[in-house]
Design an enzyme around this catalytic site. Structure first.
Site, PDB file in Angstrom:
ATOM      1  N   ASP A 186     -28.833  17.274  -0.663  1.00 61.38           N
ATOM      2  CA  ASP A 186     -28.156  16.400  -1.623  1.00 61.38           C
ATOM      3  C   ASP A 186     -26.897  15.823  -0.974  1.00 61.38           C
ATOM      4  O   ASP A 186     -25.836  16.432  -1.000  1.00 61.38           O
ATOM      5  CB  ASP A 186     -27.807  17.182  -2.898  1.00 61.38           C
ATOM      6  CG  ASP A 186     -27.152  16.282  -3.942  1.00 61.38           C
ATOM      7  OD1 ASP A 186     -26.892  15.092  -3.620  1.00 61.38           O
ATOM      8  OD2 ASP A 186     -26.900  16.755  -5.060  1.00 61.38           O
ATOM      9  N   HIS A 191     -19.582  14.707  -3.566  1.00 66.38           N
ATOM     10  CA  HIS A 191     -19.239  16.073  -3.180  1.00 66.38           C
ATOM     11  C   HIS A 191     -18.445  16.173  -1.879  1.00 66.38           C
ATOM     12  O   HIS A 191     -18.137  17.273  -1.442  1.00 66.38           O
ATOM     13  CB  HIS A 191     -20.520  16.909  -3.088  1.00 66.38           C
ATOM     14  CG  HIS A 191     -21.364  16.820  -4.322  1.00 66.38           C
ATOM     15  ND1 HIS A 191     -20.943  17.303  -5.533  1.00 66.38           N
ATOM     16  CD2 HIS A 191     -22.570  16.235  -4.548  1.00 66.38           C
ATOM     17  CE1 HIS A 191     -21.876  17.065  -6.452  1.00 66.38           C
ATOM     18  NE2 HIS A 191     -22.871  16.411  -5.873  1.00 66.38           N
ATOM     19  N   ILE A 206     -16.301  17.385  -6.217  1.00 66.87           N
ATOM     20  CA  ILE A 206     -16.722  18.570  -6.972  1.00 66.87           C
ATOM     21  C   ILE A 206     -17.900  19.235  -6.258  1.00 66.87           C
ATOM     22  O   ILE A 206     -18.559  18.625  -5.404  1.00 66.87           O
ATOM     23  CB  ILE A 206     -17.102  18.222  -8.433  1.00 66.87           C
ATOM     24  CG1 ILE A 206     -18.299  17.246  -8.489  1.00 66.87           C
ATOM     25  CG2 ILE A 206     -15.902  17.632  -9.165  1.00 66.87           C
ATOM     26  CD1 ILE A 206     -18.798  16.989  -9.920  1.00 66.87           C
ATOM     27  N   GLY A 209     -23.840  20.840  -8.563  1.00 65.63           N
ATOM     28  CA  GLY A 209     -24.287  21.721  -9.637  1.00 65.63           C
ATOM     29  C   GLY A 209     -25.308  22.724  -9.123  1.00 65.63           C
ATOM     30  O   GLY A 209     -25.288  23.910  -9.479  1.00 65.63           O
TER      31      GLY A 209
HETATM   32  C1  LIG Z   1     -33.285  16.033 -11.542  1.00 69.14           C
HETATM   33  C2  LIG Z   1     -31.833  15.678 -11.637  1.00 69.14           C
HETATM   34  C3  LIG Z   1     -31.229  15.144 -10.355  1.00 69.14           C
HETATM   35  C4  LIG Z   1     -29.773  14.887 -10.587  1.00 69.14           C
HETATM   36  C5  LIG Z   1     -29.021  14.466  -9.334  1.00 69.14           C
HETATM   37  C6  LIG Z   1     -27.636  14.971  -9.420  1.00 69.14           C
HETATM   38  C7  LIG Z   1     -26.874  14.700  -8.191  1.00 69.14           C
HETATM   39  C8  LIG Z   1     -25.776  15.722  -7.930  1.00 69.14           C
HETATM   40  O1  LIG Z   1     -25.273  15.463  -6.641  1.00 69.14           O
HETATM   41  C9  LIG Z   1     -24.683  15.614  -8.983  1.00 69.14           C
HETATM   42  C10 LIG Z   1     -24.000  16.896  -9.250  1.00 69.14           C
HETATM   43  O2  LIG Z   1     -24.291  17.930  -8.734  1.00 69.14           O
HETATM   44  S1  LIG Z   1     -22.739  16.862 -10.421  1.00 69.14           S
HETATM   45  C11 LIG Z   1     -22.145  18.539 -10.527  1.00 69.14           C
HETATM   46  C12 LIG Z   1     -22.836  19.373 -11.533  1.00 69.14           C
HETATM   47  N1  LIG Z   1     -22.723  18.908 -12.878  1.00 69.14           N
HETATM   48  C13 LIG Z   1     -21.565  18.935 -13.568  1.00 69.14           C
HETATM   49  O3  LIG Z   1     -20.538  19.288 -13.052  1.00 69.14           O
HETATM   50  C14 LIG Z   1     -21.611  18.509 -15.015  1.00 69.14           C
HETATM   51  C15 LIG Z   1     -20.862  19.471 -15.866  1.00 69.14           C
HETATM   52  N2  LIG Z   1     -20.994  19.109 -17.266  1.00 69.14           N
HETATM   53  C16 LIG Z   1     -20.180  18.216 -17.860  1.00 69.14           C
HETATM   54  O4  LIG Z   1     -19.297  17.639 -17.211  1.00 69.14           O
HETATM   55  C17 LIG Z   1     -20.391  17.942 -19.324  1.00 69.14           C
HETATM   56  O5  LIG Z   1     -21.028  19.037 -19.913  1.00 69.14           O
HETATM   57  C18 LIG Z   1     -21.261  16.665 -19.603  1.00 69.14           C
HETATM   58  C19 LIG Z   1     -20.519  15.432 -19.072  1.00 69.14           C
HETATM   59  C20 LIG Z   1     -22.631  16.788 -18.918  1.00 69.14           C
HETATM   60  C21 LIG Z   1     -21.468  16.528 -21.094  1.00 69.14           C
HETATM   61  O6  LIG Z   1     -20.234  16.662 -21.726  1.00 69.14           O
HETATM   62  P1  LIG Z   1     -19.967  16.049 -23.181  1.00 69.14           P
HETATM   63  O7  LIG Z   1     -20.180  14.571 -23.143  1.00 69.14           O
HETATM   64  O8  LIG Z   1     -18.671  16.569 -23.651  1.00 69.14           O
HETATM   65  O9  LIG Z   1     -21.183  16.664 -23.956  1.00 69.14           O
HETATM   66  P2  LIG Z   1     -21.225  17.436 -25.318  1.00 69.14           P
HETATM   67  O10 LIG Z   1     -20.355  16.745 -26.326  1.00 69.14           O
HETATM   68  O11 LIG Z   1     -21.053  18.886 -25.040  1.00 69.14           O
HETATM   69  O12 LIG Z   1     -22.755  17.202 -25.710  1.00 69.14           O
HETATM   70  C22 LIG Z   1     -23.234  15.900 -25.998  1.00 69.14           C
HETATM   71  C23 LIG Z   1     -24.730  15.948 -26.062  1.00 69.14           C
HETATM   72  O13 LIG Z   1     -25.284  16.066 -24.739  1.00 69.14           O
HETATM   73  C24 LIG Z   1     -26.027  17.307 -24.614  1.00 69.14           C
HETATM   74  N3  LIG Z   1     -25.583  17.911 -23.350  1.00 69.14           N
HETATM   75  C25 LIG Z   1     -24.360  18.415 -23.101  1.00 69.14           C
HETATM   76  N4  LIG Z   1     -24.313  18.862 -21.836  1.00 69.14           N
HETATM   77  C26 LIG Z   1     -25.522  18.658 -21.293  1.00 69.14           C
HETATM   78  C27 LIG Z   1     -26.065  18.939 -20.026  1.00 69.14           C
HETATM   79  N5  LIG Z   1     -25.347  19.535 -19.054  1.00 69.14           N
HETATM   80  N6  LIG Z   1     -27.363  18.593 -19.788  1.00 69.14           N
HETATM   81  C28 LIG Z   1     -28.110  18.021 -20.755  1.00 69.14           C
HETATM   82  N7  LIG Z   1     -27.632  17.735 -22.003  1.00 69.14           N
HETATM   83  C29 LIG Z   1     -26.342  18.053 -22.260  1.00 69.14           C
HETATM   84  C30 LIG Z   1     -25.624  18.173 -25.803  1.00 69.14           C
HETATM   85  O14 LIG Z   1     -26.684  19.009 -26.195  1.00 69.14           O
HETATM   86  C31 LIG Z   1     -25.258  17.149 -26.846  1.00 69.14           C
HETATM   87  O15 LIG Z   1     -26.472  16.714 -27.480  1.00 69.14           O
HETATM   88  P3  LIG Z   1     -26.467  16.371 -29.048  1.00 69.14           P
HETATM   89  O16 LIG Z   1     -25.510  15.231 -29.207  1.00 69.14           O
HETATM   90  O17 LIG Z   1     -27.892  15.992 -29.308  1.00 69.14           O
HETATM   91  O18 LIG Z   1     -26.027  17.626 -29.730  1.00 69.14           O
END
Ligand SMILES: CCCCCCC[C@@H](O)CC(=O)SCCNC(=O)CCNC(=O)[C@H](O)C(C)(C)COP(=O)(O)OP(=O)(O)OC[C@H]1O[C@@H](n2cnc3c(N)ncnc32)[C@H](O)[C@@H]1OP(=O)(O)O
Length: 282
Positions: A186, A191, A206, A209
């Site tokens: 990745d 990152h 960061i 994940g």
């Molecule tokens: C196959 C895939 C390939 C992908 C390639 C990726 C490339 C990589 O290089 C990228 C990375 O590694 S990035 C690093 C790892 N990830 C992160 O750091 C993300 C951490 N999470 C966040 O920041 C927030 O939770 C955030 C922003 C994710 C959500 O925060 P909020 O907007 O505050 O959400 P919240 O209000 O809690 O919820 C809103 C609705 O969304 C759903 N939800 C929340 N977190 C989720 C998550 N992590 N995954 C999926 N769905 C999620 C909730 O259920 C909620 O749904 P609803 O409105 O229906 O209740």
């Protein structure tokens, strides 16, 4: 481009091939912080070609780049959302697989909030055609809310028990953790490149994940699986907040029969970074 709904649900891609060797297996283990202590006999087995063992979560990267096609999302604003790996067979330390990927769902969390795009990739052992792994992943596309898809219907994540954790383990990461981890596939500049991280809304690069995911896998391996990768039947988690390289990750674990539930947090910041974690052991 933007997400076209419902056309996104028709995206699929079959026949991409991927391979890995023992050296990739060792590099992955180092990328998730395994084997840094040369005197640790249990961890050495993951970084030494003699009787090499794979960290099970490496299954999430052996076919990194397998995808169903162009979803139209803004990749600068993407964070990894969730991952579930189902092990139909134990992961070998080297191999060649054929991938079949498809989009299984897309949910609109609203303008300014984001979109969740869920994909599934099946990996078959190329020599035998046998199903080895099924990997389900959610991408949280922070720049693509308001595309007009359904807001309801996203699968509910696993709920961890209400009681206090049965075990907790602290696993440190290094300042250069992402720099090592990215060599497993990745290469997202988020990152490593401070300018890209800033454009994406973060104060600095960061951690991947899937690196944190690997660290939760290590926590289960050392606490409940006697360092035996073959015991993993599935491993899944939701990423709830970013981790910065150099932080110590505390993994809280609950064991109920063969099911291990887990969460991960950064004590120093009081933030939960992984929620809804579940491993099924066999
Ligand atoms: C196959 C895939 C390939 C992908 C390639 C990726 C490339 C990589 O290089 C990228 C990375 O590694 S990035 C690093 C790892 N990830 C992160 O750091 C993300 C951490 N999470 C966040 O920041 C927030 O939770 C955030 C922003 C994710 C959500 O925060 P909020 O907007 O505050 O959400 P919240 O209000 O809690 O919820 C809103 C609705 O969304 C759903 N939800 C929340 N977190 C989720 C998550 N992590 N995954 C999926 N769905 C999620 C909730 O259920 C909620 O749904 P609803 O409105 O229906 O209740």
């Amino acid at each position: 481009m933007a997400i076209s709904y419902p056309q996104i649900l028709d995206l699929k891609n079959e026949g991409q091939t991927f391979s890995w060797k023992a050296k990739d297996t060792i590099l992955y283990a180092l990328g998730v912080g395994m084997g840094w202590d040369p005197l640790n006999d249990d961890e050495r087995a993951f970084v030494y070609e003699k009787d090499l063992k794979p960290v099970p979560s490496q299954a999430g990267v052996v076919a990194w780049g397998a995808n169903a096609g162009n979803t139209g999302i803004n990749y600068l604003m993407v964070v990894d959302g969730e991952r579930k790996i189902v092990f139909h067979k134990p992961l070998p330390t080297s191999g060649e697989v054929v991938a079949s990927s498809r989009i299984v769902g897309a949910w609109d969390k609203g303008p300014g909030k984001g979109a969740v795009v869920m994909s599934e990739t099946e990996l078959r052992d190329k020599p035998t055609g046998e199903l080895m792994l099924t990997i389900t992943g959610s991408t949280f596309a922070r720049g693509d809310g308001g595309f007009g898809g359904p807001s309801e219907g996203q699968p509910e994540p696993h709920k961890v028990p209400d009681r206090a954790p049965d075990m907790s383990v602290d696993i440190p990461t290094r300042d250069d953790q992402a720099v090592i981890y990215r060599l497993s596939g990745d290469y997202n500049p988020l990152h490593i490149d401070p300018a890209v991280a800033k454009m994406a809304g973060f104060e600095k690069p960061i951690l991947h994940g899937m690196c944190t995911y690997g660290i939760t896998c290590r926590a289960v391996l050392q606490t409940y699986a006697e360092f035996d990768p073959a015991r993993f039947k599935s491993h899944q988690a939701r990423f709830s907040a970013p981790v910065y390289p150099g932080e110590t990750i505390t993994v809280d674990l609950w064991k109920d029969g063969d099911v291990v539930s887990f969460e991960a947090r950064i004590k120093a910041r009081g933030v939960t970074v992984i929620k809804n974690g579940k491993t099924v052991l066999g």
